[in-house]
Design an enzyme around this catalytic site. Structure first.
Site, PDB file in Angstrom:
ATOM      1  N   TYR A  56     -42.304 -10.318  21.672  1.00 27.93           N
ATOM      2  CA  TYR A  56     -42.913  -9.033  22.015  1.00 27.93           C
ATOM      3  C   TYR A  56     -44.378  -9.040  21.589  1.00 27.93           C
ATOM      4  CZ  TYR A  56     -38.140  -7.144  22.598  1.00 27.93           C
ATOM      5  OH  TYR A  56     -36.847  -6.911  22.989  1.00 27.93           O
ATOM      6  N   SER A 203     -31.968  -1.679  26.962  1.00 34.40           N
ATOM      7  CA  SER A 203     -32.292  -0.937  28.192  1.00 34.40           C
ATOM      8  C   SER A 203     -31.241   0.125  28.493  1.00 34.40           C
ATOM      9  CB  SER A 203     -32.438  -1.897  29.388  1.00 34.40           C
ATOM     10  OG  SER A 203     -33.556  -2.732  29.225  1.00 34.40           O
ATOM     11  N   LEU A 205     -31.551   3.148  28.912  1.00 35.82           N
ATOM     12  CA  LEU A 205     -32.074   4.171  29.831  1.00 35.82           C
ATOM     13  C   LEU A 205     -32.577   3.538  31.124  1.00 35.82           C
ATOM     14  CD1 LEU A 205     -33.996   6.353  27.214  1.00 35.82           C
ATOM     15  CD2 LEU A 205     -31.709   6.731  28.165  1.00 35.82           C
ATOM     16  N   GLY A 206     -32.094   2.341  31.412  1.00 32.90           N
ATOM     17  CA  GLY A 206     -32.514   1.690  32.661  1.00 32.90           C
ATOM     18  C   GLY A 206     -34.007   1.481  32.745  1.00 32.90           C
ATOM     19  N   PHE A 209     -35.684   4.606  33.719  1.00 33.98           N
ATOM     20  CA  PHE A 209     -35.242   5.252  34.957  1.00 33.98           C
ATOM     21  C   PHE A 209     -34.478   6.537  34.674  1.00 33.98           C
ATOM     22  CE2 PHE A 209     -32.370   5.732  38.641  1.00 33.98           C
ATOM     23  CZ  PHE A 209     -33.301   5.714  39.667  1.00 33.98           C
TER      24      PHE A 209
END
Length: 326
Positions: A56, A203, A205-206, A209
């Protein structure tokens, strides 16, 4: 905050972790001061489980976290992935599963974080060219040397988990899991429960999205890593927005945000499922944390399952499916 034992470790963790990915430029420019303030606010709210990676920001994320945890190392559980070698365009490459790479990356991570030992060191991806037993053997030496307390895997198949455990105990699996990415229900969760492992849902929360952050690619900056996500491409996003509208309706009836509903759904899948939403602002963090207070009924869960069963989302969950669930 109600803490829980994480898998077979002696770590007590919050029911939700904090993913630190977005603090290092993956979803647009970050702000170091706000990121550190977000980390400190997370600690104030009781979130003590951090997920990071050597890749990261090419080490930036670790340096940032190192500043934020000064004076409170014993209050924080750090799960750090090895990251993967990357091409000039940011595409992940094979080669990140060799014992030499894993050992070197762990030592570099400790230096940047300014700590002596990782709570959980996780291999980011399994390289089919390197037997998982060989990779885990290298990581096991880090445990013997006191540089990592426990070992985890990311995007590992049920078969790889079972093979890895013959070499050294594996305490956790990190894998994409959300309302529209339900792949882990096809065997990964079963394998984790077979061995008492925790599952860290990345992820959740997509990639924003389900937070309403992406309704077209035009809304994303040129350097935003989500621009290449298959589910956000024309031809797929239209169908996925139709599904999102139905989820939005359930959240509205519950009097909560869709973000909170998506996170609450994950936590309702079992105490061994830990969502790790990424936040780079205190506002988003505080909204996410409130999901821990949401109670979903069997009827709520049934409605969500009907809207987004396994395979309902249009498009693959990542552009390179050969590198996940290996």
């Amino acid at each position: 905050m109600e803490y829980r034992q994480f898998a077979t470790t002696d770590c007590k963790v919050s029911p939700m972790g904090l993913g630190c990915l977005s603090m290092s430029g993956m979803y647009g420019a970050g702000n170091d001061d706000e990121s550190i303030a977000t980390l400190h606010r997370a600690f104030e709210l009781g979130i003590n489980f951090l997920d990071t990676s050597a890749s990261y920001g090419n080490g930036h994320n670790h340096e940032l976290i190192g500043k934020a945890i000064k004076g409170r190392r014993d209050q924080v559980v750090i799960h750090s992935k090895s990251g993967s070698p990357r091409a000039a365009d940011g595409t992940g490459l094979d080669g990140g599963s060799s014992p030499d790479y894993l050992v070197q990356t762990c030592e570099e991570s400790l230096q940047r974080l300014g700590i002596d030992c990782l709570d959980i060191y996780c291999m980011s991806r399994i390289d089919p060219a390197v037997p998982v037993e060989e990779s885990v053997g290298g990581m096991a030496r880090l445990v013997e040397q006191g540089k990592a307390r426990y070992i985890g895997l990311s995007e590992a198949s049920a078969d790889s988990i079972r093979r890895a455990r013959k070499v050294h105990p594996i305490v956790s699996l990190q894998i994409e899991y959300s309302l529209w990415s339900r792949d882990p229900e096809q065997g990964n969760i079963e394998a984790c429960r077979e061995f008492g492992m925790g599952l860290m849902a990345y992820s959740p929360l997509g990639r924003g999205f389900f937070a309403g952050a992406v309704r077209s690619l035009d809304e994303l900056g040129e350097r935003d890593g989500r621009r290449n996500q298959p589910r956000l491409q024309p031809g797929n996003i239209e169908r996925n927005l139709e599904l999102l509208a139905q989820v939005d309706a359930v959240a509205k009836e519950k009097g909560i945000t869709t973000t909170q509903l998506a996170l609450a759904w994950l936590m309702a899948q079992g105490p061994d499922i830990i969502p790790i939403p990424s936040s780079k602002s205190r506002t988003h963090l505080e909204e996410n944390v409130k999901a821990a207070e949401v109670d979903l009924t069997d009827e709520d869960l049934g409605r969500l399952d009907a809207i987004l069963p396994y395979g309902a989302a249009a498009g693959n969950r990542t552009r390179d499916m050969k590198r996940v669930n290996v």
